[in-house]
Design a protein around this motif. Structure first.
Motif, short mmCIF file in Angstrom:
data_model
loop_
_atom_site.label_atom_id
_atom_site.label_comp_id
_atom_site.label_asym_id
_atom_site.label_seq_id
_atom_site.Cartn_x
_atom_site.Cartn_y
_atom_site.Cartn_z
N ARG A 33 0.82 -1.21 0.00
CA ARG A 33 0.00 0.00 0.00
C ARG A 33 0.86 1.26 0.00
O ARG A 33 0.44 2.29 -0.51
CB ARG A 33 -0.92 0.00 1.23
CG ARG A 33 -2.05 -0.98 1.13
CD ARG A 33 -2.94 -0.93 2.36
NE ARG A 33 -3.46 0.39 2.63
CZ ARG A 33 -4.26 0.68 3.66
NH1 ARG A 33 -4.59 -0.27 4.52
NH2 ARG A 33 -4.70 1.90 3.85
N ASP A 36 1.21 2.18 -3.38
CA ASP A 36 -0.08 2.21 -4.09
C ASP A 36 -0.23 1.07 -5.10
O ASP A 36 -0.87 1.24 -6.15
CB ASP A 36 -0.28 3.56 -4.79
CG ASP A 36 -0.63 4.68 -3.82
OD1 ASP A 36 -1.12 4.37 -2.72
OD2 ASP A 36 -0.41 5.85 -4.15
N HIS A 38 -2.08 -1.39 -4.84
CA HIS A 38 -3.50 -1.75 -4.94
C HIS A 38 -4.27 -0.86 -5.91
O HIS A 38 -5.43 -1.13 -6.21
CB HIS A 38 -4.16 -1.72 -3.57
CG HIS A 38 -4.08 -0.42 -2.86
ND1 HIS A 38 -2.89 0.26 -2.64
CD2 HIS A 38 -5.05 0.36 -2.27
CE1 HIS A 38 -3.12 1.37 -1.98
NE2 HIS A 38 -4.41 1.45 -1.75
N LYS A 39 -3.62 0.19 -6.42
CA LYS A 39 -4.26 1.07 -7.39
C LYS A 39 -3.71 0.89 -8.80
O LYS A 39 -4.10 1.62 -9.72
CB LYS A 39 -4.08 2.54 -6.95
CG LYS A 39 -4.64 2.85 -5.57
CD LYS A 39 -6.13 2.55 -5.45
CE LYS A 39 -6.67 2.90 -4.07
NZ LYS A 39 -8.10 2.52 -3.92
#
Length: 215
Positions: A33, A36, A38-39
């Motif tokens: 995370r 990022d 997860h994006k």
């Protein structure tokens, strides 16, 4: 082999504990995370919501922590992590899992991310929303404490340890820095220690590198 895409101390914790309880081979895949991950487009193909966790087993790619927990219970019935289908106990299992994810967890998300519901130009509104969410969480924790007192059993459903217990522990852990955290309640405090004493929970917390105190 099952893969669990996770990040420490997120909603992946309950599925992680269940995998440890089941004892089936699985692999943890860190979703950073801080970077990022997860994006990214690659992760969004697994979960378009960009949230953690995701489970992969062959062509099956479920997400949403509660859904993953239900799948693990149903695909490994020998682990005894959910009451038998069609029983009153199973109905109460569904009730409490939905309450945990739709009521307590949803309110905790508002507490941790109030800015999602406010304009960027309204930090005072976000602070007020967070305060109201914390007050609501206190009421919900009291409800959980009252349920344990009502039946007097060691686990959330009574005598039987189920997937509800690591799920409830996970959410209670998220309150550890509150002014009135879950562990301060007369029933929840000892209950959380019982959950934390399970070897599967110890293994999951140790693997995720989480520092003491755990709740």
């Amino acid at each position: 082999m099952i893969q669990l895409h996770y990040y420490p101390s997120t909603a992946a914790m309950a599925p992680h504990v269940l995998l440890e309880e089941i004892g089936a081979p699985f692999e943890l895949v860190l979703v950073d995370r801080g970077q990022d991950v997860h994006k990214t487009q690659q992760y969004l193909k697994l979960n378009p919501s960009g949230l953690i966790p995701v489970l992969i087993e062959g062509d099956l790619v479920p997400y949403e922590s509660a859904a993953i927990c239900l799948y693990l219970c149903d695909s490994h019935p020998e682990a005894g992590l959910a009451p038998a289908l069609g029983t009153p106990e199973r109905a109460h299992f569904y009730k409490w899992l939905m309450w945990l994810t739709n009521t307590l967890q949803a309110t905790l998300i508002i507490y941790f991310y109030p800015e999602r519901w406010m304009n960027a130009s309204n930090p005072d509104g976000a602070a007020e929303l967070r305060s109201h969410a914390e007050a609501r969480v206190r009421v919900l924790l009291d409800q959980l404490d009252s349920e344990l007192a009502r039946h007097g059993g060691p686990w959330l459903l009574g005598d039987a340890y189920t997937a509800l217990d690591p799920y409830a522990m996970m959410l209670c852990r998220w309150t550890r820095h509150f002014g009135n955290p879950a562990r301060t309640r007369p029933q929840l405090g000892p209950y959380l220690q019982r959950v934390l004493a399970r070897p599967a929970v110890v293994r999951a917390f140790t693997t995720e590198g989480l520092a003491q105190p755990w709740v």
